[in-house]
Design a protein around this motif. Sequence first.
Motif, PDB file in Angstrom:
ATOM      1  N   MET A  97      34.557  20.610  25.721  1.00  0.00           N
ATOM      2  CA  MET A  97      35.973  20.518  25.013  1.00  0.00           C
ATOM      3  C   MET A  97      35.915  20.244  24.206  1.00  0.00           C
ATOM      4  N   GLN A  98      35.054  19.407  23.155  1.00  0.00           N
ATOM      5  CA  GLN A  98      34.419  19.409  21.748  1.00  0.00           C
ATOM      6  C   GLN A  98      34.453  21.010  21.426  1.00  0.00           C
ATOM      7  N   ALA A  99      33.835  21.832  21.549  1.00  0.00           N
ATOM      8  CA  ALA A  99      33.678  22.611  20.940  1.00  0.00           C
ATOM      9  C   ALA A  99      35.025  23.249  20.950  1.00  0.00           C
ATOM     10  N   GLN A 100      36.302  23.620  21.982  1.00  0.00           N
ATOM     11  CA  GLN A 100      37.678  23.712  22.111  1.00  0.00           C
ATOM     12  C   GLN A 100      38.355  23.070  20.732  1.00  0.00           C
ATOM     13  N   ARG A 101      38.007  21.834  20.644  1.00  0.00           N
ATOM     14  CA  ARG A 101      39.070  20.768  19.728  1.00  0.00           C
ATOM     15  C   ARG A 101      38.232  21.261  18.522  1.00  0.00           C
ATOM     16  N   ASN A 102      37.118  21.979  18.251  1.00  0.00           N
ATOM     17  CA  ASN A 102      36.615  21.615  16.650  1.00  0.00           C
ATOM     18  C   ASN A 102      37.326  23.293  16.931  1.00  0.00           C
ATOM     19  N   GLY A 103      37.503  24.295  17.725  1.00  0.00           N
ATOM     20  CA  GLY A 103      37.959  25.522  17.145  1.00  0.00           C
ATOM     21  C   GLY A 103      37.443  26.371  17.656  1.00  0.00           C
ATOM     22  N   ASP A 104      36.041  26.417  17.563  1.00  0.00           N
ATOM     23  CA  ASP A 104      34.936  27.310  18.720  1.00  0.00           C
ATOM     24  C   ASP A 104      35.358  27.525  19.569  1.00  0.00           C
ATOM     25  N   ILE A 105      35.696  28.399  19.776  1.00  0.00           N
ATOM     26  CA  ILE A 105      36.325  29.279  21.098  1.00  0.00           C
ATOM     27  C   ILE A 105      35.166  30.087  22.520  1.00  0.00           C
ATOM     28  N   ALA A 145      28.967  16.694  31.621  1.00  0.00           N
ATOM     29  CA  ALA A 145      27.828  16.736  30.061  1.00  0.00           C
ATOM     30  C   ALA A 145      28.189  18.515  29.381  1.00  0.00           C
ATOM     31  N   LYS A 146      28.163  19.571  30.276  1.00  0.00           N
ATOM     32  CA  LYS A 146      28.459  20.204  29.837  1.00  0.00           C
ATOM     33  C   LYS A 146      30.054  20.361  29.642  1.00  0.00           C
ATOM     34  N   LEU A 147      30.528  20.051  30.758  1.00  0.00           N
ATOM     35  CA  LEU A 147      32.740  20.061  30.018  1.00  0.00           C
ATOM     36  C   LEU A 147      32.975  19.315  29.895  1.00  0.00           C
ATOM     37  N   LEU A 157      29.963  27.299  27.447  1.00  0.00           N
ATOM     38  CA  LEU A 157      29.218  26.720  27.278  1.00  0.00           C
ATOM     39  C   LEU A 157      30.717  26.046  29.104  1.00  0.00           C
ATOM     40  N   THR A 158      31.803  26.746  29.366  1.00  0.00           N
ATOM     41  CA  THR A 158      32.103  26.724  30.306  1.00  0.00           C
ATOM     42  C   THR A 158      31.806  27.810  31.459  1.00  0.00           C
ATOM     43  N   GLU A 159      31.445  28.373  30.896  1.00  0.00           N
ATOM     44  CA  GLU A 159      29.962  29.090  31.722  1.00  0.00           C
ATOM     45  C   GLU A 159      29.468  28.692  32.717  1.00  0.00           C
ATOM     46  N   GLU A 160      28.663  28.033  31.721  1.00  0.00           N
ATOM     47  CA  GLU A 160      27.251  27.342  31.699  1.00  0.00           C
ATOM     48  C   GLU A 160      27.926  25.914  32.992  1.00  0.00           C
TER      49      GLU A 160
END
Length: 58
Positions: free
Chosen positions: A25-33, A19-21, A39-42
């Motif tokens: 992925m969704q955050a990256q697609r939205n441009g929220d780096i 779920a975190k991954l 989220l990747t760290e979590e």
Amino acid sequence: MFGLFKSDPAKKLRKQYSAKLEEAMQAQRNGDIRSYSMLTEEAQALWAQLEPLERAKQ
């Protein structure tokens, strides 16, 4: 016999990890780096907990 009703902690952690991954992925697609990296760290922290359980299973 009673092991049938016990929950598997590895299964629960794997579900949280996935779920975190997915969220990352969704955050990256939205441009929220920034959110993506948090989220990747979590997700990596969850993997650190999951990996020993997976090794103990084998």
